[in-house]
Design an enzyme around this catalytic site. Structure first.
Site, PDB file in Angstrom:
ATOM      1  N   ASP A  39      51.380   0.377  69.411  1.00 56.56           N
ATOM      2  CA  ASP A  39      50.288  -0.539  69.080  1.00 56.56           C
ATOM      3  C   ASP A  39      50.081  -0.548  67.564  1.00 56.56           C
ATOM      4  O   ASP A  39      49.068  -1.008  67.066  1.00 56.56           O
ATOM      5  CB  ASP A  39      48.998  -0.166  69.834  1.00 56.56           C
ATOM      6  CG  ASP A  39      48.509   1.238  69.511  1.00 56.56           C
ATOM      7  OD1 ASP A  39      49.191   1.969  68.758  1.00 56.56           O
ATOM      8  OD2 ASP A  39      47.430   1.607  70.003  1.00 56.56           O
ATOM      9  N   LEU A  64      50.809   5.394  70.412  1.00 59.95           N
ATOM     10  CA  LEU A  64      49.606   4.611  70.742  1.00 59.95           C
ATOM     11  C   LEU A  64      48.408   5.280  70.077  1.00 59.95           C
ATOM     12  O   LEU A  64      48.237   6.492  70.227  1.00 59.95           O
ATOM     13  CB  LEU A  64      49.394   4.574  72.263  1.00 59.95           C
ATOM     14  CG  LEU A  64      50.551   3.987  73.094  1.00 59.95           C
ATOM     15  CD1 LEU A  64      50.331   4.245  74.579  1.00 59.95           C
ATOM     16  CD2 LEU A  64      50.710   2.488  72.833  1.00 59.95           C
ATOM     17  N   HIS A  65      47.612   4.531  69.338  1.00 64.25           N
ATOM     18  CA  HIS A  65      46.475   5.173  68.669  1.00 64.25           C
ATOM     19  C   HIS A  65      45.244   4.284  68.524  1.00 64.25           C
ATOM     20  O   HIS A  65      44.207   4.746  68.071  1.00 64.25           O
ATOM     21  CB  HIS A  65      46.897   5.660  67.282  1.00 64.25           C
ATOM     22  CG  HIS A  65      47.027   4.532  66.282  1.00 64.25           C
ATOM     23  ND1 HIS A  65      48.037   3.603  66.344  1.00 64.25           N
ATOM     24  CD2 HIS A  65      46.260   4.184  65.234  1.00 64.25           C
ATOM     25  CE1 HIS A  65      47.887   2.740  65.353  1.00 64.25           C
ATOM     26  NE2 HIS A  65      46.817   3.050  64.673  1.00 64.25           N
ATOM     27  N   ARG A  66      45.342   2.991  68.880  1.00 55.73           N
ATOM     28  CA  ARG A  66      44.193   2.118  68.585  1.00 55.73           C
ATOM     29  C   ARG A  66      43.037   2.364  69.547  1.00 55.73           C
ATOM     30  O   ARG A  66      43.259   2.542  70.750  1.00 55.73           O
ATOM     31  CB  ARG A  66      44.593   0.653  68.661  1.00 55.73           C
ATOM     32  CG  ARG A  66      45.318   0.248  67.436  1.00 55.73           C
ATOM     33  CD  ARG A  66      45.575  -1.202  67.305  1.00 55.73           C
ATOM     34  NE  ARG A  66      46.603  -1.326  66.299  1.00 55.73           N
ATOM     35  CZ  ARG A  66      46.362  -1.343  64.994  1.00 55.73           C
ATOM     36  NH1 ARG A  66      45.131  -1.314  64.543  1.00 55.73           N
ATOM     37  NH2 ARG A  66      47.366  -1.427  64.149  1.00 55.73           N
TER      38      ARG A  66
END
Ligand code: UD1
Length: 355
Positions: A276, A205-207
């Site tokens: 994501d 997850l990085h957004r």
């Protein structure tokens, strides 16, 4: 034909490695100049990828680093301009949808140099995502648009992009996966982490919409709950790490960013993937691994139609449902989307050689 290839981030390297190789082979090694903007700069986010994917050392490193969107784009514009003036290419190739893509396309356009967009025509129809604006601008500034899936044609037609600029070549990220398949299948990244192949959830997850606010801690709590049922391994992007820090014991196995071969090995052996990321939705489709996308939308609906990708919404509490949802994802080998066959970069090189 003289080309400048612009790389900025980790996924840009994955998408452009086969294009650089194919154009060098077709047009000669002197035909292409590689520029790395330095949007991603940690060794684990950049150099390891260049090495593993056999990308020659960039001819120009712009060192733009991190910053606001405006700062990042402004630095690329300012630092790329003298490079393009000196190199005088016939065309600048820009991949994907990151800030470096937008700025490089604009810079080349202002200098009257033709732009070609690799991975063209994707749309999430969510203009709050910076990537969506980056894609739209790159597509509209491009003289040549290399389409990544059949649905891109509909998206571009709806925006009035002339058909004669479009070439449906396929997905160059899948070219890289196909080229590396023997090597990553031979790795045992899961076992090295003490995990049983086929028995764990891989998470990334990085957004900003997810990790820059309170949703991240909700997601981590939900992942801890999943970890009571099955092991969860989470290679942490630097943006996410900044928010999470290193403290606090968790049930989830948190690791620093890993090499691409190790990541593909973990992906191919996972029971399922939570993400994501855009590229991971594609790779899991090709590999036939169930993917759960923690976003409200996807610019890659082809992966949902293929049956491997489920869009959960930007709703971290839904993560806890994954162990129950997994058996419902069809176990049949997936039908790879059209032209996701390992030959997209070859098609690009053929088109460029024919100009
Ligand atoms: C960028 C892209 C995103 C893409 C992602 C792939 C934009 C708008 N976003 O997001 O679409 O999915 O790359 O990874 O272009 N950082 C480091 N080391 C690095 C790079 C970044 O520590 O090598 C940290 C910095 O604190 C930085 C933060 O990560 O501020 C965010 O990096 P940035 O390149 O701005 O965006 P990404 O989140 O990586």
């Amino acid at each position: 034909m003289r080309l400048v290839h612009v790389l900025g981030t980790r996924p840009n390297v994955v998408k452009m490695a086969p294009v650089i190789a194919a154009t060098r082979e077709r047009l000669g090694p002197q035909s292409s100049v590689i520029v790395h903007t330095g949007q991603h700069y940690d060794r684990a986010m950049s150099e390891i990828f260049l090495e593993e994917l056999g990308v020659p050392e960039p001819d120009h490193m712009l060192g733009v680093g991190s910053g606001t969107h405006a700062e990042q784009a402004a630095r690329v514009l300012e630092r790329l301009e003298p490079v393009l003036r000196a190199e005088r290419p016939d065309m600048v190739l820009v991949p994907g949808d990151v800030n470096s893509t937008l700025a490089a396309a604009l810079c080349a356009d202002r200098l009257g140099i033709a732009v070609a967009h690799v991975e063209s025509g994707l749309r999430s129809f969510d203009r709050t995502m910076p990537e969506e604006i980056n894609r739209v601008v790159a597509d509209h500034l491009s003289e040549l648009l290399f389409l990544h899936s059949a649905e891109a044609e509909d998206n571009l037609r709806a925006e009035g992009v002339p058909a004669e600029r479009q070439r449906f070549v396929g997905n160059t990220m899948i070219d890289t996966l196909v080229a590396l398949e023997r090597r990553f299948r031979a790795r045992e990244a899961a076992r090295e982490l003490g995990l049983e192949p086929g028995g764990y959830l891989l998470a990334t997850l990085h957004r900003p919409a997810l990790v820059d606010g309170p949703l991240l801690s909700e997601a981590m709590e939900a992942l801890d709950r999943v970890a009571a049922t099955m092991p969860v391994v989470f290679p942490v992007h630097p943006r996410t790490r900044k928010m999470l820090g290193y403290g606090r014991d968790r049930a989830v196995i948190l690791v620093d960013p890993i090499s691409y071969l190790d990541f593909l090995s973990l992906e191919a052996d996972a029971a399922g993937v939570l993400t994501d990321s855009g590229g991971i939705q594609e790779e899991t489709t090709y590999l036939g691994i169930p993917c759960f996308t923690l976003r409200d939308n996807t610019e890659r609906p082809v992966t949902v139609r293929a049956g491997t990708n489920t869009v959960l919404g930007l709703a971290p509490q839904r993560i806890a449902e994954i162990p129950d949802l997994l058996p419902a994802v069809p176990a049949k080998p997936p039908q790879a989307p059209q032209k996701w066959d390992g030959r997209a970069a070859q098609r690009i090189a053929d088109i460029l050689a024919g100009r």
